[in-house]
Structures are given as structure tokens and as C-alpha cells.
Design a protein around this motif. Sequence first.
Motif, PDB file in Angstrom:
ATOM      1  N   ALA A   1      -2.832 -20.579   7.210  1.00 23.55           N
ATOM      2  CA  ALA A   1      -3.210 -21.891   6.657  1.00 23.55           C
ATOM      3  C   ALA A   1      -4.698 -22.131   6.840  1.00 23.55           C
TER       4      ALA A   1
ATOM      5  N   ILE B   1       1.778 -29.532   6.153  1.00 27.18           N
ATOM      6  CA  ILE B   1       3.212 -29.213   6.118  1.00 27.18           C
ATOM      7  C   ILE B   1       3.481 -27.974   6.969  1.00 27.18           C
TER       8      ILE B   1
ATOM      9  N   ARG C   1      -5.658 -33.371  -0.683  1.00 25.03           N
ATOM     10  CA  ARG C   1      -4.608 -32.575  -1.312  1.00 25.03           C
ATOM     11  C   ARG C   1      -4.398 -31.246  -0.580  1.00 25.03           C
ATOM     12  N   GLU C   2      -5.490 -30.590  -0.225  1.00 28.12           N
ATOM     13  CA  GLU C   2      -5.382 -29.290   0.459  1.00 28.12           C
ATOM     14  C   GLU C   2      -4.945 -29.445   1.915  1.00 28.12           C
TER      15      GLU C   2
ATOM     16  N   TRP D   1      -6.580 -19.871   4.431  1.00 28.97           N
ATOM     17  CA  TRP D   1      -6.466 -20.387   3.067  1.00 28.97           C
ATOM     18  C   TRP D   1      -7.426 -21.557   2.847  1.00 28.97           C
TER      19      TRP D   1
ATOM     20  N   ARG E   1      -3.101 -31.823   3.145  1.00 31.31           N
ATOM     21  CA  ARG E   1      -1.685 -32.187   3.185  1.00 31.31           C
ATOM     22  C   ARG E   1      -0.805 -30.941   3.045  1.00 31.31           C
ATOM     23  N   ARG E   2      -1.225 -29.999   2.204  1.00 30.26           N
ATOM     24  CA  ARG E   2      -0.460 -28.757   2.070  1.00 30.26           C
ATOM     25  C   ARG E   2      -0.476 -27.974   3.378  1.00 30.26           C
TER      26      ARG E   2
END
Length: 272
Positions: A25, A235, A228-229, A28, A231-232
Motif C-alpha cells: 500500500a 482499507i 481518494r487514494e 502504491w 481511503r483506498r
Amino acid sequence: MALNHMGVAAINLVAALLSIPVIAAGIWLSTQADNACVQILQWPVVALGVAVLAVGLAGFVGAFWRLPWLLLAYLVAMLALVLALAGLAVFVFAVTAGSSGRPVPGRAFLEYDLDDYSGWLRRRLDAPGRWDRIKACLAATPTCSDLNQTSSYDTPQGFFTAAWLSPLQSGCCKPPTRCGYTFVTPTYWISPISAAADPDCAAWSNEQAKFCYSCASCKAGLLQNLRREWRRADIILAVDAAALLAVYAMGCYAFRTAKTDELFRRYRQGYT
């Protein structure tokens, strides 16, 4: 007894393997243009993942070679890391609460207001000299130039119906709709007479190195992209923290069982 120790070792190895999604993560995030320019979250996530990997492997070694002191150190360190991972997941969720964008009449894309985002994030952008570095970094990316490579954006109608315009492109690569600029190309607009009345409208420039990178709308678009990124990634952090907590509880139980078996074995040896 040997089976109990092998069980503890296997559980600790699983804990080490659970670090991989956290590290992935973070990596990324570092590959995303906006995160690469801002550099807030990705490296703490990677560091936390590497720490979980190192502690999990230490626990595996301690269980496999039966080193009680190393296992105790593993239990203390892993608990601290699980709490840190859970705390980071909660923190990211809290600071990314806010706007998802505002619709604009006659436009399919959304626009963004800086006041809709958390004060903590806004302060990260407004630290002395920080935004100058960030906007220079953003200007070096193909974020805005990519708009000119899309043939459907060549006409005003095609551009205004572009529902897939990213928040960063919406905020940084064009003037805000309220400014009343006239479309020529996605990155070239004709200024109205009253543009100077709004700071963002006056900040727009058709120069590739400037565009709307000095606009508040650009900061808002950047924060929406980050939201947005993040929050991904969040998770993954939350799920991983829950899985690590479950594995940690299993490890504590297995360690306690192994210690009980060891004490029972010694008692029997002393008795006989």
C-alpha cells in the motif's frame, strides 16, 4: 511441546507475511503523482510495514529456536505495532473526511473547495515553502498535458462533458468555471475582463509551468486526489490491523500453551 512451539512459529510467520499488504500500500501510494509530490503518508506506511515484517520474523526465530526472551520482545513490539497500525488507519479516516466535490451547472466534472477539507491536511500544504515545491513537482508531471492528448476534449462540449476528469486535473489544469474563461483547448483559455476580481481567476495562466497551480482550487483538487487514494490504502491498513490483532491473540494463546506444557514437562521430570 514441540508441536506447540512450531505452532507459535507458524503464527509469527503469518504475522510477518501480513506486513506485505501494508508495504505494498505504501509503495502504491509512492507511485501516484500527487502522493509523490506531497510525500506525507507513503513512507510512514512503508516503515510500519517493514517494522511488522522484522518483528514477525523475530518472533518466528524466537519460537523456532525456543528463545523465550525473543518471544517476549516480539509480543511487546507486535502489540505496539498493531496499535500503531490501527491508530494510523483511524487517523487517515478522520483527516480524509470531507468533500467529494461540488457539481457545476453545465459540466459533467466536479470542482472542489479548499475549505471542505481537514485543517490538518491544509496545514501540510501551507507550511512555509512547501506549496512552491509541490506545485513545481506537479507541473513536471503529465497530469495537465495528458488532457491535450484526448481527442474528445478538443471541443468545449467534449471537455465540459468529461465526467472522468480527475480532481487534480479539474483543480489545477483549468480555471474555475465561476471565472467565466472561454475555452480554446483544455489548457488554453481566454480571460474575461472581470477575472482579477477572484484570486483564483487572476492566478490562472496559459503557461504550462503555471496553469492554476497557484490556485486554491488546485490545492483542493490535490487534497481530493489524496483523499481518494488514502481511503483506498486505509482499507488495507484497517483490514490488516484487524488480521494482525487476531493473529497476535492466537500467538499469545499458543505461547501461553507452550509455556504451560514446558512447565508441566519440567514438573514431571522433577517428580520422577
